[in-house]
Design an enzyme around this catalytic site. Sequence first.
Site, mmCIF file in Angstrom:
data_model
loop_
_atom_site.group_PDB
_atom_site.id
_atom_site.type_symbol
_atom_site.label_atom_id
_atom_site.label_comp_id
_atom_site.label_asym_id
_atom_site.label_seq_id
_atom_site.Cartn_x
_atom_site.Cartn_y
_atom_site.Cartn_z
ATOM 1 N N GLU A 254 0.819 -1.209 0.000
ATOM 2 C CA GLU A 254 0.000 0.000 0.000
ATOM 3 C C GLU A 254 0.861 1.270 0.000
ATOM 4 O OE1 GLU A 254 -3.342 0.591 -0.321
ATOM 5 O OE2 GLU A 254 -2.757 2.685 -0.226
ATOM 6 N N THR A 298 -5.923 1.874 -5.433
ATOM 7 C CA THR A 298 -5.574 0.458 -5.262
ATOM 8 C C THR A 298 -6.323 -0.411 -6.261
ATOM 9 O OG1 THR A 298 -5.418 0.848 -2.887
ATOM 10 C CG2 THR A 298 -5.375 -1.430 -3.599
ATOM 11 N N HIS A 413 -1.355 3.599 4.687
ATOM 12 C CA HIS A 413 -2.346 4.356 3.915
ATOM 13 C C HIS A 413 -2.531 5.719 4.561
ATOM 14 C CE1 HIS A 413 -6.121 5.541 2.087
ATOM 15 N NE2 HIS A 413 -6.013 4.548 1.238
ATOM 16 N N ASP A 472 1.280 0.076 -5.027
ATOM 17 C CA ASP A 472 0.078 0.287 -5.843
ATOM 18 C C ASP A 472 -0.013 1.688 -6.463
ATOM 19 O OD1 ASP A 472 -0.434 1.416 -3.347
ATOM 20 O OD2 ASP A 472 -2.455 0.590 -3.165
ATOM 21 N N HIS A 473 0.434 2.710 -5.748
ATOM 22 C CA HIS A 473 0.326 4.093 -6.249
ATOM 23 C C HIS A 473 1.097 4.987 -5.289
ATOM 24 C CE1 HIS A 473 -2.526 4.507 -2.975
ATOM 25 N NE2 HIS A 473 -3.139 3.433 -3.431
HETATM 26 C C1 GP9 Z 1 -9.090 0.025 0.673
HETATM 27 C C2 GP9 Z 1 -7.678 0.011 0.272
HETATM 28 C C3 GP9 Z 1 -7.105 1.382 0.122
HETATM 29 O O1 GP9 Z 1 -9.679 -1.217 0.719
HETATM 30 O O2 GP9 Z 1 -7.508 -0.730 -0.878
HETATM 31 O O3 GP9 Z 1 -7.612 2.009 -0.972
HETATM 32 P P1 GP9 Z 1 -6.906 3.230 -1.691
HETATM 33 O O4 GP9 Z 1 -7.438 4.462 -1.075
HETATM 34 O O5 GP9 Z 1 -5.443 3.122 -1.509
HETATM 35 O O6 GP9 Z 1 -7.298 3.083 -3.106
HETATM 36 MN MN MN Z 2 -3.845 1.966 -2.131
#
Ligand code: GP9
Ligand code: MN
Length: 634
Positions: A254, A298, A413, A472-473
């Site tokens: 994440e 994500t 996150h 992921d980003h």
């Molecule tokens: C939520 C998690 C985070 O289930 O995947 O989401 P994001 O905000 O990073 O897209």
């Molecule tokens: Mn994410």
Amino acid sequence: MLKKEWPIHSILAIAIIATWLKTYIVYKTSFSITVDNVLQEFILFINPLSMLLFIYGISLFFRSEKAKNRYLVLVAVITSIVLYGNVAFYRFFSDFITLPVLFQTDNFGDLGASAAASVFWTDLFYFTDVLIILIAIKFINVKSGKDASFSVQRKAYYVLALAVLFFNLGLAETERPQLLTRSFDREMLVKNLGMYNYHLYDIYVQSKSQAQRALADGSELVEANNYVRANQIEPSKEMEGIAEGRNLIVVTLESLQSFAINSEMNGQTITPFLNSLTEDEDTIYFENFYHQTGLGKTSDSEFLLENSLYPLSGGAVFFTHSGNTFNSMAESLGNNGYSTNVQHANTKSFWNRDIMYESMNIDKFYDIESFEIGEGEAVNWGMKDIPFAEQSVEHMTEMQQPFYSRLLTLTNHHPFTLDEEDKLIDEYDSNSGTLNRYFQTSRYLDESIKVLFEDLKEQGLYENSIIVMYGDHYGISENHNEAMSQYLDEEVTDFTSAELQKVPFFVHIPGYGEGYVDDEVGGQIDMRPTIMNLMGIDTSKDIQFGSDLFSEEHEEFVVFRDGRFVTDEVVYAGNVCYDKDTSEPTEQDLCAPYIEQAFTELEYSESIINGDLLRFYDEEDGQLTTIPDVELKQ
Ligand code: GP9
Ligand code: MN
């Protein structure tokens, strides 16, 4: 009949208040909607009102008292059915109804059976407002006739209804910015927009994509396919099938950006375990790998991973096109004897995952319900990554092998909060609390990956698996440029911002023995073809926009979702062409040929999604299923 004469719109007012209050009571008693603060509670309370004002208000246009009353009862019955339908659905699926769920044939069996089993006589409560309105109609003596100012009153009424709607939307925007463009989560939509507005929104989103779908036919796929075939390359022979038959574990790291890897913050190492992997003999670490996500964050990265298609320019494809036909990596692995699942300790409806995973043929979703969150094991968005890693491995011990298990971490996150005991390094000291805390949560994420590896070894799952990990980003947006430039000790230009979109990509193959750091420029679109080749699965007939990163023919060209792009020599950002060696603007000509290609590539991918074109494609023989005379290029 009561003697007293009530004001002219009394029944309308009673109807609105009765349905409004009933809806709020149902929110509180029949769904588990999390409310974190007073503002959220207030939004929840007022959110049914705007829609009720609008639809009940239509009665003001009726002439006869009788027709008006009938209409009010009808609205009460319909809204009650909508609400009650959701309650019954929620009892079984812990989710709100969305249109695709009604059309997904797989769900029909479940739905019918559950609906029958979830009706109780006490459910009549959900129709209380209908009863109240009926009683009011019978016993209340309303003043008859209309006065001259009636049409002015009607206008004022609708101005009020609009004002309430905008007030509600304004509050929702404060509470959850970009809610309407990104959707996020059904619970969040219901919480902020209200059950009735949510359904309208859902109908809008779904019908928009259905309309595009209806207009498409297989012929559009011919062009997209030609483009894909023209750019197709031979995957690496050397790496082909190197992990064949092994379990495949893919971990989404994440918000982890590459700048955290192999670097320090005030003398403290940020990701010691991941750093050690970059030097590990069984790991190939890609240091020039970029995320390509859009608003779906994500979920977009998952989409790229599973399908090697670009996410959409607007909205989250997980929400807008969950009814499409896909040819996901999970589906292919499933066809090759793999059991497939995703593990993520969050509500299943977030990013519409529960529905989308079915569309992508993922066998099982271990959502928050599959995890035991003990005392002190949750922070920020939910379960902490370390207990999550431990329990995920426990789940793996029970899976049918070979399996494909995808783990989505969560602790790192935004807003990057952490309990004291989990802070393994100090905070940074910039003017951005977000960046300051980011180092600590990244450090914690790193620790959880270490635990994951240890547990896999302990459970005897390690040797026979391959572990792929990707960021992921971005975690740090451009709002924190000032703090970022303090950390990097350089000005953050458009060039730097583009380069900051690098995310780590690890391919860890126990026993490989020839690990190295790979500087090939690549992106998330390449994950599917790269992994599938390692698994020994032929993808030459699949429609993918990425290609095998290990192949010598792989083109070093990464297109971001917003049109920026990177090659081995240039970076194109903010409409300026930058030389990668000097980080300075260079001749536009060096970027020109790619600008068109980037655009074309995004367009073709988008047309496939919007037209749901893969429904016309047979990936077994690489041909169109609907237009028999057209031979597709192979
Ligand atoms: C939520 C998690 C985070 O289930 O995947 O989401 P994001 O905000 O990073 O897209
Ligand atoms: Mn994410």
